[in-house]
Write a protein that holds these residues in place. Structure first.
Motif, PDB file in Angstrom:
ATOM      1  N   ARG A 275       0.443  49.871  47.902  1.00  0.00           N
ATOM      2  CA  ARG A 275       0.746  50.877  48.921  1.00  0.00           C
ATOM      3  C   ARG A 275       0.751  50.335  50.341  1.00  0.00           C
ATOM      4  O   ARG A 275       1.368  50.922  51.228  1.00  0.00           O
ATOM      5  CB  ARG A 275      -0.239  52.036  48.800  1.00  0.00           C
ATOM      6  CG  ARG A 275      -0.069  52.727  47.438  1.00  0.00           C
ATOM      7  CD  ARG A 275      -0.930  53.915  47.282  1.00  0.00           C
ATOM      8  NE  ARG A 275      -0.585  54.950  48.244  1.00  0.00           N
ATOM      9  CZ  ARG A 275      -1.406  55.936  48.542  1.00  0.00           C
ATOM     10  NH1 ARG A 275      -2.587  56.032  47.978  1.00  0.00           N
ATOM     11  NH2 ARG A 275      -1.051  56.851  49.416  1.00  0.00           N
ATOM     12  N   TRP A 276       0.034  49.265  50.588  1.00  0.00           N
ATOM     13  CA  TRP A 276       0.015  48.649  51.905  1.00  0.00           C
ATOM     14  C   TRP A 276       1.323  47.878  52.046  1.00  0.00           C
ATOM     15  O   TRP A 276       1.550  46.924  51.294  1.00  0.00           O
ATOM     16  CB  TRP A 276      -1.176  47.725  52.004  1.00  0.00           C
ATOM     17  CG  TRP A 276      -1.435  47.099  53.337  1.00  0.00           C
ATOM     18  CD1 TRP A 276      -0.664  47.103  54.449  1.00  0.00           C
ATOM     19  CD2 TRP A 276      -2.592  46.321  53.676  1.00  0.00           C
ATOM     20  NE1 TRP A 276      -1.248  46.395  55.459  1.00  0.00           N
ATOM     21  CE2 TRP A 276      -2.447  45.905  55.005  1.00  0.00           C
ATOM     22  CE3 TRP A 276      -3.729  45.943  52.987  1.00  0.00           C
ATOM     23  CZ2 TRP A 276      -3.385  45.119  55.658  1.00  0.00           C
ATOM     24  CZ3 TRP A 276      -4.665  45.166  53.643  1.00  0.00           C
ATOM     25  CH2 TRP A 276      -4.497  44.765  54.968  1.00  0.00           C
TER      26      TRP A 276
ATOM     27  N   VAL B  81      -1.702  52.940  55.515  1.00  0.00           N
ATOM     28  CA  VAL B  81      -0.811  53.883  54.841  1.00  0.00           C
ATOM     29  C   VAL B  81      -0.936  55.214  55.594  1.00  0.00           C
ATOM     30  O   VAL B  81      -1.454  56.202  55.072  1.00  0.00           O
ATOM     31  CB  VAL B  81      -1.186  54.042  53.345  1.00  0.00           C
ATOM     32  CG1 VAL B  81      -0.114  54.846  52.614  1.00  0.00           C
ATOM     33  CG2 VAL B  81      -1.401  52.693  52.673  1.00  0.00           C
ATOM     34  N   PRO B  82      -0.483  55.235  56.859  1.00  0.00           N
ATOM     35  CA  PRO B  82      -0.723  56.396  57.714  1.00  0.00           C
ATOM     36  C   PRO B  82      -0.113  57.698  57.195  1.00  0.00           C
ATOM     37  O   PRO B  82      -0.583  58.781  57.534  1.00  0.00           O
ATOM     38  CB  PRO B  82      -0.129  55.993  59.067  1.00  0.00           C
ATOM     39  CG  PRO B  82       0.769  54.846  58.785  1.00  0.00           C
ATOM     40  CD  PRO B  82       0.266  54.182  57.544  1.00  0.00           C
ATOM     41  N   GLU B  83       0.910  57.592  56.357  1.00  0.00           N
ATOM     42  CA  GLU B  83       1.513  58.813  55.830  1.00  0.00           C
ATOM     43  C   GLU B  83       0.659  59.470  54.744  1.00  0.00           C
ATOM     44  O   GLU B  83       0.897  60.608  54.350  1.00  0.00           O
ATOM     45  CB  GLU B  83       2.927  58.532  55.280  1.00  0.00           C
ATOM     46  CG  GLU B  83       2.965  57.658  54.041  1.00  0.00           C
ATOM     47  CD  GLU B  83       2.889  56.153  54.318  1.00  0.00           C
ATOM     48  OE1 GLU B  83       3.019  55.395  53.349  1.00  0.00           O
ATOM     49  OE2 GLU B  83       2.705  55.748  55.481  1.00  0.00           O
ATOM     50  N   ALA B  84      -0.334  58.760  54.253  1.00  0.00           N
ATOM     51  CA  ALA B  84      -1.204  59.298  53.204  1.00  0.00           C
ATOM     52  C   ALA B  84      -2.166  60.340  53.779  1.00  0.00           C
ATOM     53  O   ALA B  84      -2.536  60.280  54.953  1.00  0.00           O
ATOM     54  CB  ALA B  84      -2.005  58.168  52.564  1.00  0.00           C
ATOM     55  N   ASN B  85      -2.575  61.261  52.939  1.00  0.00           N
ATOM     56  CA  ASN B  85      -3.621  62.215  53.307  1.00  0.00           C
ATOM     57  C   ASN B  85      -4.939  61.578  52.863  1.00  0.00           C
ATOM     58  O   ASN B  85      -5.390  61.772  51.727  1.00  0.00           O
ATOM     59  CB  ASN B  85      -3.394  63.559  52.621  1.00  0.00           C
ATOM     60  CG  ASN B  85      -4.426  64.589  53.021  1.00  0.00           C
ATOM     61  OD1 ASN B  85      -5.556  64.266  53.376  1.00  0.00           O
ATOM     62  ND2 ASN B  85      -4.037  65.847  52.959  1.00  0.00           N
TER      63      ASN B  85
END
Length: 194
Positions: free
Chosen positions: A50-51, A21-25
């Motif tokens: 989320r994945w 989930v690269p867009e997550a912080n």
């Protein structure tokens, strides 16, 4: 001292978010987990919702030296893992395997340093002709506790990395990268370029 359940869950959550989930912080989300229950639920949410479905692939979770069967359910939401995933555990008492309903069990035998080195070299297809490569292999072998399964898995990963560099490349550099990842607590496949 051994890491707490919360610390281990935070590492797992961070790795899942960073890779899938690269867009997550990831740092913010990990820091927001105040206790192990919250962290386990956050891991479950990543695995279940989320994945991205198109990206889902089996995962291997390694739990080393489990002393209490209850720790497994505190650390891994097994029912939320992608299909084909596995949990690899090491434990000293057979009762733990029975308590967690392990589907298969294998008694690990201790390897000698020479046998462990040879196993890693065989799986990685690395030649031990130079002192620098042999020293790096010995360090990796020690870091993995001379466990046969760990040596085979990491050896194959090292081989794939070397193959990805055109069938050779700088062996010492590739092994150093593997060792650094082991020291950092995370060892995974490199991201494919899009």
């Amino acid at each position: 001292s051994a890491p707490s359940v919360l610390e281990e869950l935070k590492k797992l959550l961070h790795d899942l978010l960073a890779r899938h989930v690269p867009e997550a912080n990831a740092k913010r989300e990990v820091d927001a987990c105040a206790n192990a229950k919250e962290a386990l639920e956050a891991v479950r949410r990543v695995l279940e919702t989320r994945w991205p479905e198109t990206d889902r692939a089996p995962v291997l979770i390694v739990l080393d030296d489990v002393w209490e069967a209850s720790r497994v359910e505190q650390l891994v939401p097994i029912d939320a893992l992608p299909r084909g995933s596995a949990v690899l555990m090491t434990y000293r008492r057979k009762q733990i395997g029975r308590d967690v309903r392990a589907t298969s069990s294998y008694a690990l035998k201790s390897l000698t340093k020479a046998s462990a080195r040879a196993l890693f070299a065989s799986k990685s297809e690395v030649s031990l002709k130079t002192t620098s490569v042999t020293r790096l292999v010995d360090t990796i072998v020690r870091r993995l506790g001379m466990h046969p399964m760990a040596l085979a898995i990491v050896g194959r990963l090292a081989r794939r990395r070397l193959e990805g560099r055109g069938g050779g490349g700088d062996v010492a550099r590739a092994l150093t990268e593997v060792l650094e990842e082991l020291r950092g607590g995370y060892l995974g496949e490199e991201e494919e370029e899009e």
